[in-house]
Scaffold this motif. Structure first.
Motif, PDB file in Angstrom:
ATOM      1  N   SER A  15       0.828  -1.186   0.000  1.00  0.00           N
ATOM      2  CA  SER A  15       0.000   0.000   0.000  1.00  0.00           C
ATOM      3  C   SER A  15       0.870   1.245   0.000  1.00  0.00           C
ATOM      4  O   SER A  15       2.096   1.145  -0.002  1.00  0.00           O
ATOM      5  CB  SER A  15      -0.887  -0.045   1.254  1.00  0.00           C
ATOM      6  OG  SER A  15      -1.790   1.014   1.281  1.00  0.00           O
ATOM      7  N   GLY A  16       0.229   2.384   0.022  1.00  0.00           N
ATOM      8  CA  GLY A  16       0.949   3.647   0.091  1.00  0.00           C
ATOM      9  C   GLY A  16       0.068   4.721   0.699  1.00  0.00           C
ATOM     10  O   GLY A  16      -1.145   4.532   0.847  1.00  0.00           O
ATOM     11  N   PRO A  17       0.671   5.860   1.031  1.00  0.00           N
ATOM     12  CA  PRO A  17      -0.100   6.949   1.636  1.00  0.00           C
ATOM     13  C   PRO A  17      -0.963   7.651   0.582  1.00  0.00           C
ATOM     14  O   PRO A  17      -0.643   7.655  -0.607  1.00  0.00           O
ATOM     15  CB  PRO A  17       0.983   7.886   2.176  1.00  0.00           C
ATOM     16  CG  PRO A  17       2.167   7.637   1.298  1.00  0.00           C
ATOM     17  CD  PRO A  17       2.083   6.183   0.908  1.00  0.00           C
ATOM     18  N   ASN A  18      -2.063   8.214   1.034  1.00  0.00           N
ATOM     19  CA  ASN A  18      -2.952   8.983   0.158  1.00  0.00           C
ATOM     20  C   ASN A  18      -3.354   8.201  -1.083  1.00  0.00           C
ATOM     21  O   ASN A  18      -3.317   8.714  -2.195  1.00  0.00           O
ATOM     22  CB  ASN A  18      -2.297  10.312  -0.238  1.00  0.00           C
ATOM     23  CG  ASN A  18      -1.917  11.131   0.967  1.00  0.00           C
ATOM     24  OD1 ASN A  18      -2.677  11.256   1.913  1.00  0.00           O
ATOM     25  ND2 ASN A  18      -0.700  11.668   0.964  1.00  0.00           N
ATOM     26  N   CYS A  19      -3.724   6.956  -0.876  1.00  0.00           N
ATOM     27  CA  CYS A  19      -4.062   6.060  -1.979  1.00  0.00           C
ATOM     28  C   CYS A  19      -5.511   5.608  -1.805  1.00  0.00           C
ATOM     29  O   CYS A  19      -5.795   4.754  -0.961  1.00  0.00           O
ATOM     30  CB  CYS A  19      -3.099   4.867  -1.974  1.00  0.00           C
ATOM     31  SG  CYS A  19      -3.548   3.539  -3.105  1.00  0.00           S
ATOM     32  N   SER A  20      -6.414   6.173  -2.579  1.00  0.00           N
ATOM     33  CA  SER A  20      -7.830   5.825  -2.421  1.00  0.00           C
ATOM     34  C   SER A  20      -8.095   4.375  -2.821  1.00  0.00           C
ATOM     35  O   SER A  20      -8.942   3.710  -2.207  1.00  0.00           O
ATOM     36  CB  SER A  20      -8.714   6.776  -3.232  1.00  0.00           C
ATOM     37  OG  SER A  20      -8.406   6.694  -4.606  1.00  0.00           O
ATOM     38  N   LEU A  21      -7.391   3.857  -3.813  1.00  0.00           N
ATOM     39  CA  LEU A  21      -7.550   2.442  -4.165  1.00  0.00           C
ATOM     40  C   LEU A  21      -7.092   1.542  -3.018  1.00  0.00           C
ATOM     41  O   LEU A  21      -7.664   0.477  -2.792  1.00  0.00           O
ATOM     42  CB  LEU A  21      -6.765   2.100  -5.428  1.00  0.00           C
ATOM     43  CG  LEU A  21      -7.389   2.497  -6.759  1.00  0.00           C
ATOM     44  CD1 LEU A  21      -6.464   2.099  -7.913  1.00  0.00           C
ATOM     45  CD2 LEU A  21      -8.760   1.890  -6.947  1.00  0.00           C
ATOM     46  N   CYS A  22      -6.066   1.975  -2.291  1.00  0.00           N
ATOM     47  CA  CYS A  22      -5.588   1.202  -1.135  1.00  0.00           C
ATOM     48  C   CYS A  22      -6.643   1.189  -0.037  1.00  0.00           C
ATOM     49  O   CYS A  22      -6.860   0.157   0.604  1.00  0.00           O
ATOM     50  CB  CYS A  22      -4.276   1.775  -0.612  1.00  0.00           C
ATOM     51  SG  CYS A  22      -2.939   1.732  -1.834  1.00  0.00           S
ATOM     52  N   ASP A  23      -7.309   2.317   0.169  1.00  0.00           N
ATOM     53  CA  ASP A  23      -8.383   2.378   1.158  1.00  0.00           C
ATOM     54  C   ASP A  23      -9.511   1.424   0.764  1.00  0.00           C
ATOM     55  O   ASP A  23     -10.062   0.708   1.612  1.00  0.00           O
ATOM     56  CB  ASP A  23      -8.913   3.805   1.300  1.00  0.00           C
ATOM     57  CG  ASP A  23      -7.891   4.766   1.873  1.00  0.00           C
ATOM     58  OD1 ASP A  23      -6.933   4.301   2.548  1.00  0.00           O
ATOM     59  OD2 ASP A  23      -8.038   5.986   1.654  1.00  0.00           O
ATOM     60  N   THR A  24      -9.839   1.392  -0.515  1.00  0.00           N
ATOM     61  CA  THR A  24     -10.865   0.478  -1.008  1.00  0.00           C
ATOM     62  C   THR A  24     -10.429  -0.970  -0.808  1.00  0.00           C
ATOM     63  O   THR A  24     -11.220  -1.819  -0.375  1.00  0.00           O
ATOM     64  CB  THR A  24     -11.156   0.755  -2.496  1.00  0.00           C
ATOM     65  OG1 THR A  24     -11.621   2.100  -2.634  1.00  0.00           O
ATOM     66  CG2 THR A  24     -12.180  -0.205  -3.058  1.00  0.00           C
ATOM     67  N   ALA A  25      -9.168  -1.265  -1.108  1.00  0.00           N
ATOM     68  CA  ALA A  25      -8.653  -2.631  -0.946  1.00  0.00           C
ATOM     69  C   ALA A  25      -8.726  -3.068   0.515  1.00  0.00           C
ATOM     70  O   ALA A  25      -9.104  -4.209   0.807  1.00  0.00           O
ATOM     71  CB  ALA A  25      -7.211  -2.710  -1.449  1.00  0.00           C
ATOM     72  N   LYS A  26      -8.399  -2.177   1.435  1.00  0.00           N
ATOM     73  CA  LYS A  26      -8.478  -2.502   2.866  1.00  0.00           C
ATOM     74  C   LYS A  26      -9.923  -2.812   3.270  1.00  0.00           C
ATOM     75  O   LYS A  26     -10.173  -3.744   4.042  1.00  0.00           O
ATOM     76  CB  LYS A  26      -7.909  -1.361   3.705  1.00  0.00           C
ATOM     77  CG  LYS A  26      -6.401  -1.230   3.565  1.00  0.00           C
ATOM     78  CD  LYS A  26      -5.877   0.015   4.244  1.00  0.00           C
ATOM     79  CE  LYS A  26      -4.393   0.205   3.972  1.00  0.00           C
ATOM     80  NZ  LYS A  26      -3.880   1.474   4.467  1.00  0.00           N
ATOM     81  N   ALA A  27     -10.870  -2.067   2.718  1.00  0.00           N
ATOM     82  CA  ALA A  27     -12.282  -2.329   3.007  1.00  0.00           C
ATOM     83  C   ALA A  27     -12.706  -3.681   2.426  1.00  0.00           C
ATOM     84  O   ALA A  27     -13.464  -4.425   3.056  1.00  0.00           O
ATOM     85  CB  ALA A  27     -13.152  -1.203   2.445  1.00  0.00           C
ATOM     86  N   GLU A  28     -12.220  -4.013   1.241  1.00  0.00           N
ATOM     87  CA  GLU A  28     -12.540  -5.302   0.631  1.00  0.00           C
ATOM     88  C   GLU A  28     -11.943  -6.447   1.447  1.00  0.00           C
ATOM     89  O   GLU A  28     -12.586  -7.480   1.640  1.00  0.00           O
ATOM     90  CB  GLU A  28     -12.043  -5.345  -0.819  1.00  0.00           C
ATOM     91  CG  GLU A  28     -12.773  -4.383  -1.745  1.00  0.00           C
ATOM     92  CD  GLU A  28     -14.255  -4.679  -1.876  1.00  0.00           C
ATOM     93  OE1 GLU A  28     -14.615  -5.813  -2.248  1.00  0.00           O
ATOM     94  OE2 GLU A  28     -15.057  -3.770  -1.600  1.00  0.00           O
ATOM     95  N   LEU A  29     -10.732  -6.274   1.949  1.00  0.00           N
ATOM     96  CA  LEU A  29     -10.126  -7.296   2.808  1.00  0.00           C
ATOM     97  C   LEU A  29     -10.915  -7.466   4.100  1.00  0.00           C
ATOM     98  O   LEU A  29     -11.077  -8.586   4.593  1.00  0.00           O
ATOM     99  CB  LEU A  29      -8.666  -6.944   3.111  1.00  0.00           C
ATOM    100  CG  LEU A  29      -7.692  -7.145   1.961  1.00  0.00           C
ATOM    101  CD1 LEU A  29      -6.347  -6.502   2.276  1.00  0.00           C
ATOM    102  CD2 LEU A  29      -7.524  -8.623   1.641  1.00  0.00           C
ATOM    103  N   ALA A  30     -11.432  -6.367   4.635  1.00  0.00           N
ATOM    104  CA  ALA A  30     -12.249  -6.449   5.852  1.00  0.00           C
ATOM    105  C   ALA A  30     -13.520  -7.253   5.588  1.00  0.00           C
ATOM    106  O   ALA A  30     -13.953  -8.039   6.446  1.00  0.00           O
ATOM    107  CB  ALA A  30     -12.583  -5.046   6.354  1.00  0.00           C
TER     108      ALA A  30
END
Length: 101
Positions: A15-30
């Motif tokens: 992941s990386g900072p200020n990454c909206s796709l990363c935020d989405t990926a974290k939600a999908e993993l949850a």
């Protein structure tokens, strides 16, 4: 399932900072984690010591590995994760990304 192989799958999220796709990926993993357990490590590719991963994924975060094997990068969802976990549970690979003998 994971119980069949005797252990939980080890997932690594790049992941990386200020990454909206990363935020989405974290939600999908949850979402996935609500139905099936796994171990998760998150690596910020911008952190010191992560230069190898930054070179590899600078344009492709979020990236996801299961047991050391890349299974997704860029835009992906819970279905992608579930399918990759299903594949791993049927025939677990080693941390080098190869099939067990």
């Amino acid at each position: 399932m994971a119980g069949r192989v005797g252990r939980l799958a080890r997932l690594t999220l790049f992941s990386g900072p200020n990454c909206s796709l990363c935020d989405t990926a974290k939600a999908e993993l949850a979402k996935v984690r609500q139905r099936r357990p796994f171990n998760l490590e998150t690596i910020n590719i911008q952190d010191q010591g992560q230069e190898r991963w930054k070179r590899k994924y600078v344009y492709w975060i979020p990236a996801l590995h299961i047991e050391g094997k890349e299974v997704a990068k860029g835009r992906w969802n819970a279905q992608t994760v579930n399918e990759a976990l299903d594949t791993w549970e049927r025939d677990p690979w080693t941390t080098e990304g190869t099939k067990k003998p």
